[in-house]
Design a protein around this motif. Structure first.
Motif, mmCIF file in Angstrom:
data_model
loop_
_atom_site.group_PDB
_atom_site.id
_atom_site.type_symbol
_atom_site.label_atom_id
_atom_site.label_comp_id
_atom_site.label_asym_id
_atom_site.label_seq_id
_atom_site.Cartn_x
_atom_site.Cartn_y
_atom_site.Cartn_z
ATOM 1 N N LEU A 3 44.713 -51.094 17.617
ATOM 2 C CA LEU A 3 46.052 -50.508 17.544
ATOM 3 C C LEU A 3 46.554 -50.421 16.108
ATOM 4 O O LEU A 3 47.188 -49.431 15.717
ATOM 5 C CB LEU A 3 47.027 -51.347 18.384
ATOM 6 C CG LEU A 3 46.804 -51.343 19.898
ATOM 7 C CD1 LEU A 3 47.772 -52.292 20.578
ATOM 8 C CD2 LEU A 3 46.947 -49.944 20.469
ATOM 9 N N PHE A 4 46.251 -51.460 15.312
ATOM 10 C CA PHE A 4 46.671 -51.420 13.905
ATOM 11 C C PHE A 4 45.937 -50.311 13.152
ATOM 12 O O PHE A 4 46.522 -49.668 12.269
ATOM 13 C CB PHE A 4 46.417 -52.764 13.245
ATOM 14 C CG PHE A 4 46.871 -52.823 11.806
ATOM 15 C CD1 PHE A 4 48.208 -53.006 11.506
ATOM 16 C CD2 PHE A 4 45.965 -52.679 10.766
ATOM 17 C CE1 PHE A 4 48.647 -53.047 10.193
ATOM 18 C CE2 PHE A 4 46.388 -52.719 9.454
ATOM 19 C CZ PHE A 4 47.732 -52.900 9.164
ATOM 20 N N ALA A 5 44.667 -50.084 13.478
ATOM 21 C CA ALA A 5 43.917 -49.007 12.818
ATOM 22 C C ALA A 5 44.541 -47.646 13.132
ATOM 23 O O ALA A 5 44.674 -46.786 12.249
ATOM 24 C CB ALA A 5 42.459 -49.040 13.271
ATOM 25 N N ILE A 6 44.957 -47.450 14.400
ATOM 26 C CA ILE A 6 45.612 -46.198 14.764
ATOM 27 C C ILE A 6 46.934 -46.049 14.017
ATOM 28 O O ILE A 6 47.254 -44.982 13.482
ATOM 29 C CB ILE A 6 45.833 -46.150 16.287
ATOM 30 C CG1 ILE A 6 44.482 -46.154 17.015
ATOM 31 C CG2 ILE A 6 46.643 -44.916 16.682
ATOM 32 C CD1 ILE A 6 44.596 -46.288 18.519
ATOM 33 N N LEU A 7 47.697 -47.141 13.982
ATOM 34 C CA LEU A 7 48.966 -47.120 13.257
ATOM 35 C C LEU A 7 48.745 -46.859 11.779
ATOM 36 O O LEU A 7 49.487 -46.093 11.152
ATOM 37 C CB LEU A 7 49.691 -48.449 13.453
ATOM 38 C CG LEU A 7 50.939 -48.690 12.603
ATOM 39 C CD1 LEU A 7 52.062 -47.760 13.030
ATOM 40 C CD2 LEU A 7 51.391 -50.135 12.703
#
Length: 362
Positions: free
Chosen positions: A23-27
């Motif tokens: 999720l952090f990579a997408i963000l």
């Protein structure tokens, strides 16, 4: 902590970290695109871009941790139930208390981390990002003009281009376009000199030996003026006039204010840790699977629950800011709804067993 509890904790931690990293990579990718678009529009220098990306992403980490924890627990228990490991553990006498202990060993530190981020780190990151944006904008305006490149000033109302520069630093073959409403001014000059005031608050472009064309595009009425020297003043953006955003304010500032917007921001910061605790309670029954169910059978339900929770909290925050909800209710009604949902889900199996027992009794 016993071996089985450590095993459960490891499963939940691995899934929690994996989901949160994804999720952090997408963000982060989304943040990179937003910062690069803004940097291209406002002509930030390259040295500011990476720091702005990092500060922007740091402010949104807290919202990723509740959903990461929820999905991590659901995925972990989904695998344990799918591989019949939970059935074997329950057959050996492992009760709800041991399972809950392993869950809360992970949930409580995550909740504490969210409190730290929401109340301390995120406001500091927001203030640092705002200050760096002002500095980047000021640096982009005060940077020297380079030949062969278009430069915009005053939010795009002034565009300057120079064909070449002589050894003294003066520009040659200069083109300037200025827009003021429907009127467009186009100026060409043989040479120009760019200077910055001593206080760094304004710049001046001095044009020599040129002509200016002024008119409205599409109209036949225009004016041509020749000049020997012309000054174009440019005001550097004043960051001191910018109002402080809510997300930049410290917790002490929010507590001291009685404004509905300040209350909404404070309750939002407090609401994320509460949301994490409520979702932790919901995660265990959501991770429970029936025989022959797939290990990812309840993941979509977990995502739906989080989306409903987060969107209700955001809606409540907006209503509180606009005064449509009494401050006494605040965002507590959102948490109350899901707490009641937790109570219903946890008591439902017991009610079913009681009902079946009564049906089976003579």
């Amino acid at each position: 902590m016993r071996i089985l509890q450590r095993y459960m904790l490891r499963e939940m931690t691995v899934n929690f970290i994996g989901v949160t990293v994804v999720l952090f990579a997408i963000l982060f990718v989304n943040q990179v695109g937003a910062v690069l678009a803004r940097a291209a529009q406002l002509q930030y220098q390259s040295g500011f871009v990476l720091e702005l990306i990092g500060l922007g992403a740091a402010q949104n980490v807290a919202i990723l941790l509740p959903i990461g924890l929820l999905l991590g627990i659901v995925l972990a228990f989904g695998r344990l139930y799918h591989d019949s490991e939970m059935a074997a553990a329950q057959a050996c006498g492992v009760g709800v208390g041991r399972v809950a202990a392993a869950v809360w060993v992970l949930a409580l530190p995550v909740t504490a981390l969210i409190v730290l981020i929401n109340f301390e780190l995120a406001p500091r990151a927001a203030a640092a990002e705002a200050a760096m944006r002002d500095e980047a904008l000021r640096a982009s305006v005060t940077a020297p003009l380079t030949p062969g490149n278009f430069r915009s000033f005053a939010g795009g109302h002034i565009v300057v281009y120079a064909r070449a520069a002589d050894p003294s630093g003066d520009l040659a073959g200069v083109f300037v376009k200025r827009s003021d409403g429907p009127i467009i001014e186009t100026t060409v000059a043989r040479r120009a000199h760019y200077s910055l005031s001593s206080d760094g608050q304004s710049e001046t472009i001095t044009l020599y030996d040129g002509q200016r064309l002024e008119g409205i595009p599409g109209s036949t009425r225009y004016r041509i003026m020749r000049f020997d020297e012309q000054l174009i003043p440019i005001r550097t953006p004043d960051s001191a006039r910018r109002a402080q955003r809510l997300d930049e304010m410290s917790t002490a500032q929010l507590l001291a204010g009685g404004n509905p917007k300040l209350r909404a921001e404070l309750q939002w910061r407090l609401g994320l840790p509460i949301m994490t605790l409520v979702l932790t309670v919901l995660a265990v029954p959501l991770g429970r699977l029936r025989p022959r169910q797939g290990r990812y059978a309840h993941v979509w339900i977990a995502v739906l629950v989080f989306a409903l929770y987060a969107n209700l909290a955001l809606a409540g925050r907006t209503w509180l800011e606009r005064g449509r909800i009494a401050p006494e209710f605040g965002l507590w009604w959102v948490h109350g709804l899901f707490v009641m949902g937790c109570a219903a889900i946890l008591t439902l199996p017991k009610l079913k067993r009681t009902w079946r027992a009564r049906r089976g009794s003579p």
